[in-house]
Design a protein around this motif. Structure first.
Motif, PDB file in Angstrom:
ATOM      1  N   ARG A   1      -7.727   3.821   0.700  1.00 21.91           N
ATOM      2  CA  ARG A   1      -8.521   3.220   1.769  1.00 21.91           C
ATOM      3  C   ARG A   1      -9.889   3.888   1.860  1.00 21.91           C
ATOM      4  O   ARG A   1     -10.009   5.110   1.824  1.00 21.91           O
TER       5      ARG A   1
ATOM      6  N   TRP B   1      -8.830   4.911   9.357  1.00 18.30           N
ATOM      7  CA  TRP B   1      -7.477   4.471   9.659  1.00 18.30           C
ATOM      8  C   TRP B   1      -7.335   4.142  11.133  1.00 18.30           C
ATOM      9  O   TRP B   1      -8.010   4.716  11.992  1.00 18.30           O
TER      10      TRP B   1
ATOM     11  N   TRP C   1      -0.945   0.931  13.254  1.00 20.68           N
ATOM     12  CA  TRP C   1      -0.381  -0.408  13.339  1.00 20.68           C
ATOM     13  C   TRP C   1       0.457  -0.549  14.603  1.00 20.68           C
ATOM     14  O   TRP C   1       1.022   0.421  15.090  1.00 20.68           O
TER      15      TRP C   1
ATOM     16  N   ASP D   1      -3.907   2.423   0.669  1.00 24.71           N
ATOM     17  CA  ASP D   1      -4.957   1.524   1.146  1.00 24.71           C
ATOM     18  C   ASP D   1      -4.536   0.637   2.313  1.00 24.71           C
ATOM     19  O   ASP D   1      -5.373  -0.002   2.949  1.00 24.71           O
ATOM     20  N   THR D   2      -3.224   0.559   2.612  1.00 19.78           N
ATOM     21  CA  THR D   2      -2.781  -0.217   3.767  1.00 19.78           C
ATOM     22  C   THR D   2      -1.727   0.581   4.532  1.00 19.78           C
ATOM     23  O   THR D   2      -1.272   1.626   4.083  1.00 19.78           O
ATOM     24  N   HIS D   3      -1.320   0.021   5.659  1.00 22.66           N
ATOM     25  CA  HIS D   3      -0.342   0.683   6.519  1.00 22.66           C
ATOM     26  C   HIS D   3       1.070   0.687   5.925  1.00 22.66           C
ATOM     27  O   HIS D   3       1.970   1.323   6.480  1.00 22.66           O
TER      28      HIS D   3
END
Length: 318
Positions: A196, A200, A203, A281-283
């Motif tokens: 990422r 951040w 979520w 790069d993502t949750h």
């Protein structure tokens, strides 16, 4: 000259343009769909090459694809492991029958569905129709005819952003790549990780599991068992808040999934993680070291469940 003949060159030109766009979107590797299609067919071949009478087939969206170290799980359980994770936006209705085709008698199927999949109300998301078309199964998952027609048309219309990206890549590297173009291991795990670039944020799980997800996964258990295989479920790791709403919805998800099939997860945290350094790069995507930690924990959780089901009995007695 009849008017239709005057329009013929335009029809020919439009058809040619659509065909070029279709080839670009589906076969060139230049977009997410084409690279996802290629990765899926590659995984199908790799899965077929495993000749053992029992395999652990891991499936789900990208949260499964990008969170597992199959080699570690294989070492811990003593059975071959294949990571068949795809992409969440393909949708539950399409992911399940797609991977079911690769399931054989004796297999253990581990479904790790992200909340994107579990909260969706009809099992169809933005890549459901395009993925079915790209893999030669139009309408898979019950995609409505209107949506299918629109998706077929759009497959011949590459976006300006995608074309620009591909042109730059072709000039700089001599090849065109998509999100899922990274190499995978013989067990289907990604060999690389994306990281990422932005900040951040945690979520939130804002809804309980949808009635459709409950119904469809219940049906999937029956389909898996009809093939002589066994279904087990797991929660994914996710970088998320641990507020009352999120935890409450996770409890709802656990309660409902646990009624469908054996469910493995961290009963203290519900697999909600608060350290962003574990994520790529993502949750739902983990860095390589976190994949190892996750896989050791997952194998430890699976072993007693599979032993109780009689699926590891022969292994544990030796």
């Amino acid at each position: 000259m009849p008017k239709i003949f005057k329009l013929l060159p335009w029809f020919v030109a439009a058809s040619a343009a659509w065909s070029i766009g279709f080839v670009y979107n589906v076969y060139s590797g230049g977009g997410e769909l084409s690279s996802l299609r290629a990765m899926y067919f590659h995984k199908v071949v790799l899965a077929a090459e495993i000749k053992a009478p029992q395999r652990l087939i891991i499936m789900g969206g990208s949260g499964a694809h990008h969170s597992i170290n199959s080699e570690i799980i294989e070492q811990k359980l003593g059975i071959p492991v294949m990571n068949m994770g795809l992409d969440g936006p393909v949708g539950l209705n399409v992911i399940l029958p797609t991977i079911l085709e690769s399931v054989r008698p004796g297999d253990i199927v581990l479904l790790i569905p992200e909340d994107l999949i579990l909260l969706d109300e009809d099992g169809l998301l933005e890549r459901s129709a395009p993925f079915g078309l790209a893999t030669g199964r139009p309408g898979l998952g019950g995609v409505p005819p209107k949506e299918l027609t629109q998706a077929a048309w759009m497959l011949g219309v590459p976006s300006l952003r995608s074309i620009t990206k591909s042109t730059i890549e072709l000039l700089e590297t001599g090849k065109i790549t998509g999100y899922y173009s990274d190499p995978i291991t013989k067990r289907g795990d990604p060999e690389e990780a994306k990281y990422r670039k932005g900040k951040w944020w945690q979520w939130s799980i804002r809804q309980p599991i949808s009635p459709h997800a409950i119904s469809r996964i219940t049906q999937f258990r029956q389909e898996v068992e009809a093939k002589g295989a066994t279904l087990v479920l797991s929660l994914p790791w996710v970088y998320a808040k641990t507020d009352a709403q999120t935890v409450g919805n996770m409890k709802n998800i656990v309660e409902n999934l646990g009624k469908i099939a054996p469910l493995v997860y961290d009963k203290t945290s519900y697999n909600l993680k608060t350290d962003s350094r574990l994520f790529a790069d993502t949750h739902h995507h983990l860095i390589p070291e976190a994949r190892k930690i996750r896989s050791r924990q997952l194998a430890q959780q699976l072993k007693p469940v599979l032993t109780d089901l009689g699926l590891l009995k022969a292994k544990t007695e030796r």
